[in-house]
Each structure stands twice: as C-alpha cells, then as structure tokens.
Design a protein around this motif. Structure first.
Motif, PDB file in Angstrom:
ATOM      1  N   LEU A   1      10.464  30.978  -9.050  1.00 30.55           N
ATOM      2  CA  LEU A   1       9.689  30.098  -9.861  1.00 30.55           C
ATOM      3  C   LEU A   1       8.328  30.620  -9.633  1.00 30.55           C
ATOM      4  N   THR A   2       7.698  30.989  -8.361  1.00 30.99           N
ATOM      5  CA  THR A   2       6.445  31.105  -8.124  1.00 30.99           C
ATOM      6  C   THR A   2       5.999  32.742  -7.916  1.00 30.99           C
ATOM      7  N   GLY A   3       6.807  33.603  -7.710  1.00 31.89           N
ATOM      8  CA  GLY A   3       6.695  34.952  -7.499  1.00 31.89           C
ATOM      9  C   GLY A   3       6.033  35.018  -6.078  1.00 31.89           C
ATOM     10  N   CYS A   4       6.125  33.907  -5.225  1.00 28.12           N
ATOM     11  CA  CYS A   4       5.726  34.141  -3.729  1.00 28.12           C
ATOM     12  C   CYS A   4       6.400  34.950  -3.014  1.00 28.12           C
ATOM     13  N   ARG A   5       5.732  35.438  -1.907  1.00 26.90           N
ATOM     14  CA  ARG A   5       6.404  36.411  -1.012  1.00 26.90           C
ATOM     15  C   ARG A   5       7.373  35.596  -0.242  1.00 26.90           C
ATOM     16  N   ARG A   6       8.461  36.356   0.280  1.00 28.12           N
ATOM     17  CA  ARG A   6       9.268  35.498   1.172  1.00 28.12           C
ATOM     18  C   ARG A   6       8.421  35.181   2.355  1.00 28.12           C
ATOM     19  N   GLY A   7       7.755  35.879   2.928  1.00 27.00           N
ATOM     20  CA  GLY A   7       7.137  35.149   4.334  1.00 27.00           C
ATOM     21  C   GLY A   7       5.945  34.025   3.983  1.00 27.00           C
ATOM     22  N   GLU A   8       5.564  34.144   2.992  1.00 24.72           N
ATOM     23  CA  GLU A   8       4.621  32.974   2.596  1.00 24.72           C
ATOM     24  C   GLU A   8       5.487  31.850   2.256  1.00 24.72           C
ATOM     25  N   ALA A   9       6.670  32.094   1.616  1.00 20.42           N
ATOM     26  CA  ALA A   9       7.461  30.642   1.486  1.00 20.42           C
ATOM     27  C   ALA A   9       8.021  30.292   2.805  1.00 20.42           C
ATOM     28  N   LEU A  10       8.490  31.004   3.550  1.00 19.53           N
ATOM     29  CA  LEU A  10       9.142  30.613   4.852  1.00 19.53           C
ATOM     30  C   LEU A  10       7.959  30.008   5.794  1.00 19.53           C
ATOM     31  N   GLY A  11       6.761  30.449   5.529  1.00 17.25           N
ATOM     32  CA  GLY A  11       5.734  29.632   6.375  1.00 17.25           C
ATOM     33  C   GLY A  11       4.903  28.498   5.888  1.00 17.25           C
ATOM     34  N   LEU A  12       5.425  28.041   4.367  1.00 16.71           N
ATOM     35  CA  LEU A  12       4.912  27.227   3.864  1.00 16.71           C
ATOM     36  C   LEU A  12       5.174  25.844   4.512  1.00 16.71           C
ATOM     37  N   GLU A  13       3.959  24.903   4.890  1.00 11.09           N
ATOM     38  CA  GLU A  13       4.183  23.922   5.760  1.00 11.09           C
ATOM     39  C   GLU A  13       4.143  22.583   4.830  1.00 11.09           C
ATOM     40  N   TRP A  14       4.498  21.532   4.866  1.00  7.23           N
ATOM     41  CA  TRP A  14       4.270  20.082   3.977  1.00  7.23           C
ATOM     42  C   TRP A  14       2.849  19.980   3.768  1.00  7.23           C
TER      43      TRP A  14
ATOM     44  N   CYS B   1      13.440  18.853  -1.346  1.00  3.86           N
ATOM     45  CA  CYS B   1      13.798  19.566  -0.108  1.00  3.86           C
ATOM     46  C   CYS B   1      13.601  18.424   0.963  1.00  3.86           C
ATOM     47  N   PRO B   2      14.589  18.171   1.914  1.00  2.85           N
ATOM     48  CA  PRO B   2      14.533  17.353   3.037  1.00  2.85           C
ATOM     49  C   PRO B   2      13.343  17.705   4.100  1.00  2.85           C
ATOM     50  N   ARG B   3      12.756  16.561   4.539  1.00  2.00           N
ATOM     51  CA  ARG B   3      11.665  16.919   5.595  1.00  2.00           C
ATOM     52  C   ARG B   3      12.279  16.974   6.973  1.00  2.00           C
ATOM     53  N   GLN B   4      12.848  18.058   7.148  1.00  3.03           N
ATOM     54  CA  GLN B   4      13.636  18.319   8.852  1.00  3.03           C
ATOM     55  C   GLN B   4      12.502  18.812   9.588  1.00  3.03           C
ATOM     56  N   SER B   5      11.422  19.288   9.222  1.00  3.37           N
ATOM     57  CA  SER B   5      10.559  19.957  10.042  1.00  3.37           C
ATOM     58  C   SER B   5       9.078  20.020   9.513  1.00  3.37           C
ATOM     59  N   GLN B   6       8.328  20.869   9.930  1.00  2.00           N
ATOM     60  CA  GLN B   6       6.928  20.877   9.327  1.00  2.00           C
ATOM     61  C   GLN B   6       6.992  21.871   8.047  1.00  2.00           C
ATOM     62  N   PHE B   7       7.912  22.555   8.111  1.00  2.00           N
ATOM     63  CA  PHE B   7       8.230  23.639   7.120  1.00  2.00           C
ATOM     64  C   PHE B   7       9.043  22.958   5.727  1.00  2.00           C
ATOM     65  N   VAL B   8       8.607  23.623   4.731  1.00  2.00           N
ATOM     66  CA  VAL B   8       9.545  23.254   3.698  1.00  2.00           C
ATOM     67  C   VAL B   8      10.609  23.801   3.303  1.00  2.00           C
ATOM     68  N   PHE B   9      10.980  25.007   3.849  1.00  2.00           N
ATOM     69  CA  PHE B   9      12.002  25.720   3.730  1.00  2.00           C
ATOM     70  C   PHE B   9      12.841  26.168   4.858  1.00  2.00           C
ATOM     71  N   GLY B  10      12.396  25.589   6.029  1.00  2.00           N
ATOM     72  CA  GLY B  10      13.360  25.980   7.108  1.00  2.00           C
ATOM     73  C   GLY B  10      13.174  24.732   8.349  1.00  2.00           C
ATOM     74  N   ILE B  11      13.700  25.027   9.441  1.00  2.00           N
ATOM     75  CA  ILE B  11      13.475  24.104  10.549  1.00  2.00           C
ATOM     76  C   ILE B  11      12.701  25.021  11.658  1.00  2.00           C
ATOM     77  N   ASP B  12      12.333  23.975  12.662  1.00  4.32           N
ATOM     78  CA  ASP B  12      11.501  24.564  13.389  1.00  4.32           C
ATOM     79  C   ASP B  12      11.966  25.768  14.334  1.00  4.32           C
ATOM     80  N   ASP B  13      13.177  25.511  14.896  1.00  4.77           N
ATOM     81  CA  ASP B  13      13.715  26.839  15.487  1.00  4.77           C
ATOM     82  C   ASP B  13      14.486  27.657  14.560  1.00  4.77           C
TER      83      ASP B  13
END
Length: 88
Positions: free
Chosen positions: A30-43, A76-88
C-alpha cells in the motif's frame, strides 16, 4: 490491476496463519515503503494520516497513509513499540 486482486486473495488465504507477516506485506504494498522502514516503524511515529520516519535511508521522511493503510495499522495488535513486530 488484476494482479493486485490476485495478490489480495493470496494475502487473505494466508492472513489467519501468518497475520504479522501478511500485515507487513500489505503495508509495503500500500505504501511502497522499504522493508527496513516498515520493520522499524514504531507506534509513536504514527501521526494521523502520516508516519514520520526520523531516520530513513535518505534522512527524515514522511509516509502518507491512505484510509486502507490506516485501517490496516489500526487492526495490528500493540504487542510492542513496533507496529509490525515484537521487541525480540
């Protein structure tokens, strides 16, 4: 355009088994964002209709979020500070 329909169908078929991965792939599509940018995206980077990336490849960057993208992020569930991941 037919390919986007097929992609959506493939995402739907895999959503239940791999929700985080499919949400990430939908966001990238949807955004054309880079994978690293998306994985680092914080709430905290989400500001209404945009995501403010402080350290993208070429410096600070705004990603404008359309309605579909905002709905996706809201689901997306708020499992961590990251939108698309968990802290570890």
């Amino acid at each position: 355009m037919a390919q986007f329909g097929l992609l959506g169908e493939a995402f739907d078929a895999l959503q239940e088994d791999h929700p985080q991965a499919i949400n990430l792939l939908r966001f990238l599509t949807l955004t054309g964002c880079r994978r690293g940018e998306a994985l680092g995206l914080e709430w905290s980077m989400i500001d209404g209709k945009r995501a403010a990336l402080p350290d993208a490849k070429s410096g600070p960057k705004s990603i404008w979020l359309g309605k579909a993208t905002r709905r996706l992020i809201a689901s997306c569930p708020r499992q961590s500070q990251f939108v698309f991941g968990i802290d570890d």
